[in-house]
Scaffold this motif. Structure first.
Motif, short mmCIF file in Angstrom:
data_model
loop_
_atom_site.label_atom_id
_atom_site.label_comp_id
_atom_site.label_asym_id
_atom_site.label_seq_id
_atom_site.Cartn_x
_atom_site.Cartn_y
_atom_site.Cartn_z
N ALA A 1 -2.12 -12.52 1.97
CA ALA A 1 -3.46 -12.49 2.14
C ALA A 1 -3.47 -12.64 3.60
O ALA A 1 -3.55 -13.34 4.40
CB ALA A 1 -4.38 -13.55 1.55
N HIS B 1 -9.05 -10.24 3.09
CA HIS B 1 -8.72 -10.35 1.76
C HIS B 1 -9.71 -11.22 1.11
O HIS B 1 -10.17 -11.37 -0.38
CB HIS B 1 -7.63 -10.95 1.25
N THR C 1 -0.89 -5.24 4.65
CA THR C 1 -0.89 -6.51 4.15
C THR C 1 0.31 -6.50 4.44
O THR C 1 1.26 -5.69 4.68
CB THR C 1 -0.77 -6.26 2.90
#
Length: 226
Positions: free
Chosen positions: A199, A203, A219
């Protein structure tokens, strides 16, 4: 002299009788306490996998977080295509897969970690994982979760799981709830991809779409593609 000895003997017998009588309820309470302790310990653990249930896992996870601070990583695991296993191979096969996943996650996380079953085919682990080791370790977890599970009849079942992770120093918070939400959002970014997703700060505040986190660009993903 003889009279004194008889008195002492009677006193000794009374002392022995009192001690023995007192020991009976003490032993009873000890057995009761041990049984209660076992029941409480069992209540904290999932009966199928032996992992901590949600409340016990949360308490343990916060201990790990306090001990390791920003080097703590929260990892969520969600079994891929688990319904297909239950539908095609019976629930007993599904139970075997869940136990295998629990055992592998526990072995991967190691001592000093918190590992729990959040419900269904969802698992979580909180552990000390410094920045320089995360890429290798998360890829290792993905590989472990892809090893076929052998059922009691010898049949091998192909399995896989989606993995999302949130490192506290990356998302900028030590709040366990926020870290778990971030890890969940990362997990759904890489759902069924065969890769672990770490993350970012975005996020932790990602909007939800029909209960699923919206995909965010940029990501980091580690592991082998399915």
């Amino acid at each position: 002299m003889a009279s004194n000895l008889r008195v002492q003997a009677r006193l000794g017998q009374r002392t022995l009788l009192l001690t023995t009588t007192a020991a009976v309820p003490l032993t009873g309470w000890t057995v009761h306490a041990l049984a209660l302790h076992r029941r409480l310990a069992a209540a904290k653990k999932d009966p199928l996998t032996g992992l901590l249930r949600r409340d016990a896992y949360t308490a343990r996870a916060r201990q790990v977080l306090r001990r390791h601070g920003d080097d703590t990583v929260v990892v969520l695991v969600d079994q891929d295509h688990f319904k297909d296993v239950n539908d095609s191979l019976t629930h007993a096969a599904g139970d075997t897969v869940l136990r295998a996943t629990a055992d592998r996650l526990t072995a991967w996380a190691g001592q000093g970690s918190a590992v729990g079953r959040l419900g269904g085919d969802e698992f979580a682990a909180v552990l000390h994982l410094p920045r320089g080791r995360r890429e290798v370790r998360l890829a290792q977890l993905v590989r472990m979760l892809r090893i076929p599970v052998v059922l009691e009849d010898g049949q091998a079942v192909d399995v896989a799981a989606s993995v999302g992770a949130a490192a506290l120093d990356v998302i900028g918070t030590r709040d366990l709830s926020v870290a778990q939400r971030a890890a969940d959002a990362a997990l759904y970014d890489g759902k069924h991809s065969g890769r672990a997703v770490l993350a970012t700060r975005k996020h932790a505040t990602a909007p939800s779409i029909n209960g699923r986190r919206a995909r965010r660009p940029g990501t980091a993903v580690w592991g082998r593609a399915a």
